[in-house]
Design a protein around this motif. Structure first.
Motif, PDB file in Angstrom:
ATOM      1  N   LYS A   1       0.609  -1.397  -0.235  1.00 29.02           N
ATOM      2  CA  LYS A   1      -0.252  -0.016   0.076  1.00 29.02           C
ATOM      3  C   LYS A   1       0.918   1.392   0.204  1.00 29.02           C
ATOM      4  N   LEU A   2       0.910   1.924  -0.823  1.00 28.91           N
ATOM      5  CA  LEU A   2       1.052   3.403  -0.857  1.00 28.91           C
ATOM      6  C   LEU A   2       0.292   4.451  -0.453  1.00 28.91           C
ATOM      7  N   PHE A   3       0.809   5.903   0.382  1.00 30.19           N
ATOM      8  CA  PHE A   3       0.757   6.650   1.206  1.00 30.19           C
ATOM      9  C   PHE A   3       0.984   7.831   1.086  1.00 30.19           C
ATOM     10  N   ALA A   4       0.621   9.001  -0.185  1.00 30.54           N
ATOM     11  CA  ALA A   4       1.566  10.251  -0.149  1.00 30.54           C
ATOM     12  C   ALA A   4       0.240  11.092  -0.076  1.00 30.54           C
ATOM     13  N   ALA A   5       1.701  12.330   0.169  1.00 31.00           N
ATOM     14  CA  ALA A   5       0.693  13.995   0.897  1.00 31.00           C
ATOM     15  C   ALA A   5       1.350  14.877  -0.198  1.00 31.00           C
ATOM     16  N   ARG A   6       0.854  16.038   0.149  1.00 34.22           N
ATOM     17  CA  ARG A   6       1.163  17.563  -0.308  1.00 34.22           C
ATOM     18  C   ARG A   6       1.049  18.485   0.493  1.00 34.22           C
ATOM     19  N   ASP A   7       1.847  18.818   1.170  1.00 34.33           N
ATOM     20  CA  ASP A   7       2.077  20.378   2.183  1.00 34.33           C
ATOM     21  C   ASP A   7       0.387  21.284   1.593  1.00 34.33           C
ATOM     22  N   MET A   8       0.152  21.468   2.498  1.00 32.87           N
ATOM     23  CA  MET A   8      -0.804  22.753   2.949  1.00 32.87           C
ATOM     24  C   MET A   8      -0.763  23.626   1.405  1.00 32.87           C
ATOM     25  N   PHE A   9      -0.198  24.408   0.975  1.00 30.06           N
ATOM     26  CA  PHE A   9      -0.269  25.659   0.392  1.00 30.06           C
ATOM     27  C   PHE A   9       0.335  24.864  -1.243  1.00 30.06           C
ATOM     28  N   GLY A  10       0.849  23.358  -1.247  1.00 28.87           N
ATOM     29  CA  GLY A  10       1.808  22.665  -2.191  1.00 28.87           C
ATOM     30  C   GLY A  10       2.884  23.701  -2.682  1.00 28.87           C
ATOM     31  N   ILE A  11       4.157  24.104  -1.608  1.00 27.09           N
ATOM     32  CA  ILE A  11       5.092  24.442  -1.857  1.00 27.09           C
ATOM     33  C   ILE A  11       6.206  23.555  -3.081  1.00 27.09           C
ATOM     34  N   LYS A  12       5.444  22.075  -2.485  1.00 23.12           N
ATOM     35  CA  LYS A  12       6.711  20.797  -2.710  1.00 23.12           C
ATOM     36  C   LYS A  12       5.686  20.636  -3.789  1.00 23.12           C
ATOM     37  N   PRO A  13       6.036  20.382  -5.081  1.00 20.64           N
ATOM     38  CA  PRO A  13       5.117  20.027  -6.530  1.00 20.64           C
ATOM     39  C   PRO A  13       5.626  18.570  -5.891  1.00 20.64           C
TER      40      PRO A  13
ATOM     41  N   TYR B   1      -4.013  14.287  -0.093  1.00 19.04           N
ATOM     42  CA  TYR B   1      -2.714  12.826   0.451  1.00 19.04           C
ATOM     43  C   TYR B   1      -3.731  11.766  -0.542  1.00 19.04           C
ATOM     44  N   MET B   2      -3.278  11.158  -0.771  1.00 22.81           N
ATOM     45  CA  MET B   2      -3.357  10.219  -1.667  1.00 22.81           C
ATOM     46  C   MET B   2      -3.257   8.150  -1.436  1.00 22.81           C
ATOM     47  N   ILE B   3      -3.673   7.662  -1.425  1.00 22.11           N
ATOM     48  CA  ILE B   3      -3.650   6.059  -1.522  1.00 22.11           C
ATOM     49  C   ILE B   3      -3.946   5.526  -2.063  1.00 22.11           C
ATOM     50  N   TYR B   4      -3.016   4.596  -2.779  1.00 21.16           N
ATOM     51  CA  TYR B   4      -2.975   3.560  -3.957  1.00 21.16           C
ATOM     52  C   TYR B   4      -2.526   2.030  -3.442  1.00 21.16           C
ATOM     53  N   GLU B   5      -3.721   1.352  -3.652  1.00 19.03           N
ATOM     54  CA  GLU B   5      -3.775  -0.196  -2.795  1.00 19.03           C
ATOM     55  C   GLU B   5      -4.265  -1.096  -3.971  1.00 19.03           C
TER      56      GLU B   5
ATOM     57  N   ILE C   1      -7.477   9.936  -3.744  1.00 18.85           N
ATOM     58  CA  ILE C   1      -6.894  11.181  -3.224  1.00 18.85           C
ATOM     59  C   ILE C   1      -8.227  12.261  -2.481  1.00 18.85           C
ATOM     60  N   ASN C   2      -8.054  12.386  -1.599  1.00 20.85           N
ATOM     61  CA  ASN C   2      -8.280  12.989  -0.843  1.00 20.85           C
ATOM     62  C   ASN C   2      -7.704  14.259   0.101  1.00 20.85           C
ATOM     63  N   ARG C   3      -8.930  15.352   0.343  1.00 21.41           N
ATOM     64  CA  ARG C   3      -7.951  16.815   0.419  1.00 21.41           C
ATOM     65  C   ARG C   3      -8.219  16.606   2.415  1.00 21.41           C
ATOM     66  N   TYR C   4      -7.139  17.252   2.728  1.00 19.57           N
ATOM     67  CA  TYR C   4      -7.245  17.242   4.773  1.00 19.57           C
ATOM     68  C   TYR C   4      -7.144  18.703   5.090  1.00 19.57           C
ATOM     69  N   TRP C   5      -7.190  19.509   4.721  1.00 20.78           N
ATOM     70  CA  TRP C   5      -7.630  21.297   4.633  1.00 20.78           C
ATOM     71  C   TRP C   5      -7.451  21.700   3.831  1.00 20.78           C
ATOM     72  N   THR C   6      -8.614  23.016   4.629  1.00 18.58           N
ATOM     73  CA  THR C   6      -8.764  24.114   3.091  1.00 18.58           C
ATOM     74  C   THR C   6      -8.447  25.500   4.424  1.00 18.58           C
ATOM     75  N   PRO C   7      -8.289  26.055   3.470  1.00 22.25           N
ATOM     76  CA  PRO C   7      -8.032  27.571   3.717  1.00 22.25           C
ATOM     77  C   PRO C   7      -9.537  28.344   4.488  1.00 22.25           C
ATOM     78  N   GLN C   8      -9.645  29.185   5.875  1.00 19.91           N
ATOM     79  CA  GLN C   8     -10.206  29.074   6.209  1.00 19.91           C
ATOM     80  C   GLN C   8     -10.330  31.194   6.486  1.00 19.91           C
ATOM     81  N   PHE C   9     -11.089  32.281   6.446  1.00 25.33           N
ATOM     82  CA  PHE C   9     -10.784  33.312   6.701  1.00 25.33           C
ATOM     83  C   PHE C   9     -11.112  33.476   8.300  1.00 25.33           C
ATOM     84  N   LYS C  10     -11.606  33.808   9.214  1.00 30.93           N
ATOM     85  CA  LYS C  10     -12.407  33.844  10.130  1.00 30.93           C
ATOM     86  C   LYS C  10     -11.915  35.325  11.074  1.00 30.93           C
ATOM     87  N   PRO C  11     -12.696  36.404  10.493  1.00 30.08           N
ATOM     88  CA  PRO C  11     -11.897  37.818  11.054  1.00 30.08           C
ATOM     89  C   PRO C  11     -12.176  37.877  12.603  1.00 30.08           C
TER      90      PRO C  11
END
Length: 627
Positions: A131-143, A204-208, A214-224
């Motif tokens: 099983k493969l688990f992969a992920a990318r940071d919240m802003f997409g700094i790394k490709p 993040y991504m799961i391959y099995e 492929i699933n989202r783990y964070w969403t930017p939110q503005f809460k003044p």
């Protein structure tokens, strides 16, 4: 830090194939390499040594070697996570941040990614579960790129690493060109290589067993927040200082990029590195060197600068497009390439100011000018009718004003670049290229997530999802890694985002300035004129270059070539070039966008070799292999 590539799927001569794939990204990690090859799984790693220089090689394993990791990036809260994992019984063999990911995955599973503070793209292979688990940071700094072809999953830091694999089919994605002409960068999730995709930021991504999730783990939110302005400014300054300190952790030399803008100036003033780095052009209107030197002198640090030569710039365009993987026409990529080259002669890590505009409200488009505010006192129905009419007009003075004043932001704002209008893009490409996503179809899913927000927040939200990831951060990563240096962005940090999300609209953009609260915070470290200086944004004199006969002729050769006739109405694009060359109009950005695409296409689809790419490996590769 580094780069990786690999695949899951049965492949003849898997070790040799992986080695060849790794050689295409040697620039990302010239210090050493490592491989894992076993039962249809192949993970390859190129290392740029930053932390724990002696023991930081990858792939890296857990205690019983049942889990394998390859990782690109930095985890800034790794000591905090390490302490927690040690308390839970995990044994660490190194002092690297990489090992935290292995044990963190064992302990937390997919919930690990939400705990990470840093920039990252990584792959974990579970040898027992296959099983493969992969992920990318919240802003997409790394490709992170992936592709499923002929029963094989390919993945890596750069698309070029897929090309040596025998199951990879290199094919041009016809649907990518038309949107690119409008946005200036590869805006679609499917890249210019058909069947190759980007793992989106904060996913993040799961391959099995051949199945990909492929699933989202964070969403930017503005809460003044309703906190007083002074408290918000205090918090901005505190969190920026703490983030810069966290981002300077390294066992190698750290420097800072420095322009004349407030963002990089703020970083440099807090970091106080031994050296800052700046490039510019001979024309004073296209150089930030003097301002950067002045600030460096005030801070008591050395500024190293270089004036760029147009001939040198043109000579590197093919290499730049090769390193970018996909066509990209932001002119600032050119000076950024040379800035990274300059810094690489002195340091291995640089800090930069990307992200502050998107988080704190810094772009000119975010500002509602006084004249527009007065215009909006006219009844909405009248303004809306005028806006609809204006949208159909050619590019004339006042068109943008009428559109912005009469139509919802969703109808006119597509981010920080708009080169060709959609109608213009359709008119210059061949008919078979017109059937791709429309601009509205690209931005609508993002706007739909913030329907109830104010216009400013909607614009920031769109920029966070498109412009920041696929323009700003993509070029920052690719151009720094082209010269084997690591670029870090302390404003794009989990804790900084938490503070930015509290800032009310009136303290992001107001009648005084853009990025208002942020500038007040920066003013505690900077001279007033540095804190309040308007954004310039790496100015490049392309409009002047194109009116120089030497460069005009070079561009014309591309515009009259076979590739141009395949994709474009040559008569129309040549007219754009002629009108600009003769001074009738300024088509500089439009010409440059077409030109960059044609250079990229020649490099990847018309050339049999890449003669300008040099092997940058510093030593014989270190094998960490299971075969």
């Amino acid at each position: 830090m580094c780069g990786f590539t690999g695949f899951i799927g049965e492949t003849n001569n898997a070790f040799d194939v992986l080695t060849e794939m790794m050689e295409t990204i040697v620039h990302r990690g010239p210090d050493s390499s490592g491989e894992f090859v076993e039962d249809g799984a192949a993970l390859g790693f190129r290392r740029l040594s930053i932390i724990d220089l002696e023991a930081g090689s990858q792939p890296i394993y857990n205690e019983d070697q049942s889990i394998v990791l390859i990782f690109n990036g930095e985890i800034y809260n790794f000591m905090e996570l390490r302490d927690d994992l040690v308390a839970k019984g995990h044994n660490f063999l190194t002092h690297t941040d990489s090992e935290v990911l292995i044990h963190g995955y064992e302990e937390y599973g997919k919930d690990l990614v939400a705990k990470l503070r840093g920039m990252f793209a990584f792959v974990i292979w579970d040898r027992s579960e296959k099983k493969l688990f992969a992920a990318r940071d919240m802003f997409g700094i790394k490709p992170f790129y992936y592709s499923q072809m002929n029963g094989t999953l390919l993945f890596g830091s750069e698309i070029k690493s897929f090309i040596p694999h025998p199951h990879f089919q290199k094919e041009f994605n016809e649907k990518a060109l038309k949107p690119y002409l409008t946005f200036q960068y590869p805006v679609l999730n499917e890249t210019f290589f058909k069947g190759v995709y980007k793992l989106p930021a904060a996913h993040y991504m799961i391959y099995e067993k051949g199945n990909l999730q492929i699933n989202r783990y964070w969403t930017p939110q503005f809460k003044p927040s309703d906190q007083p302005l002074v408290k918000l400014v205090d918090e901005i300054d505190d969190v920026v200082r703490e983030s810069v300190i966290a981002h300077k952790i390294s066992d190698v030399k750290v420097g800072s990029f420095l322009s004349s803008g407030v963002d990089s100036s703020y970083v440099a003033s807090v970091l106080k590195p031994d050296k800052t780095f700046t490039v510019g052009f001979g024309n004073q209107n296209f150089s930030e060197i003097d301002n950067a030197k002045e600030l460096s002198n005030e801070l008591g640090i050395q500024n190293i600068s270089e004036i760029l030569d147009p001939d040198a710039c043109f000579s590197k365009l093919a290499e730049i497009q090769y390193m970018m993987d996909e066509p990209h026409s932001n002119p600032s990529i050119v000076p950024l390439y040379f800035l990274a080259e300059l810094a690489s002669k002195h340091v291995t890590v640089v800090l930069s100011g990307e992200g502050a505009d998107e988080l704190f409200g810094g772009y000119a488009d975010y500002d509602t000018a006084p004249a527009l505010k007065k215009y909006k006192k006219i009844p909405l129905l009248i303004r809306k009718q005028l806006g609809v009419v204006a949208k159909r007009l050619p590019e004339v003075k006042g068109k943008s004003f009428l559109i912005k004043g009469g139509l919802p932001v969703e109808d006119w704002f597509i981010g920080q670049a708009k080169i060709f209008s959609e109608e213009e893009a359709v008119s210059i490409v061949k008919p078979y290229l017109r059937n791709s996503l429309k601009v509205e179809e690209i931005v609508k899913p993002i706007y739909d997530q913030v329907k109830q927000e104010d216009d400013l927040t909607k614009m920031q939200y769109l920029d966070l999802h498109l412009w920041l990831v696929d323009d700003i951060l993509l070029k920052a990563d690719k151009m720094s890694m082209a010269h084997s240096i690591e670029l870090r962005v302390p404003f794009l940090d989990r804790e900084v985002m938490a503070t930015a999300s509290k800032i009310p609209t009136k303290y992001r953009v107001n009648h005084i300035d853009t990025k208002y609260a942020f500038r007040l915070a920066a003013g505690r470290s900077l001279p007033q004129k540095s804190a309040n200086r308007k954004k310039i944004g790496f100015p490049v004199p392309i409009r002047h270059w194109i009116r120089t006969d030497k460069y005009y002729q070079e561009i014309k050769e591309y515009f009259t070539g076979t590739a141009a006739s395949t994709f474009f109405d040559q008569e129309k694009i040549l007219q754009l070039l002629e009108d600009h060359y003769q001074g009738k109009t300024n088509n500089g950005r439009k010409i440059w966008t077409i030109f960059m695409f044609l250079i990229w296409y020649k490099v990847y689809f018309e050339s049999n070799s890449i003669p300008f790419v040099e092997t940058k490996s510093k030593q014989t590769k270190q094998l960490v292999t299971t075969r």
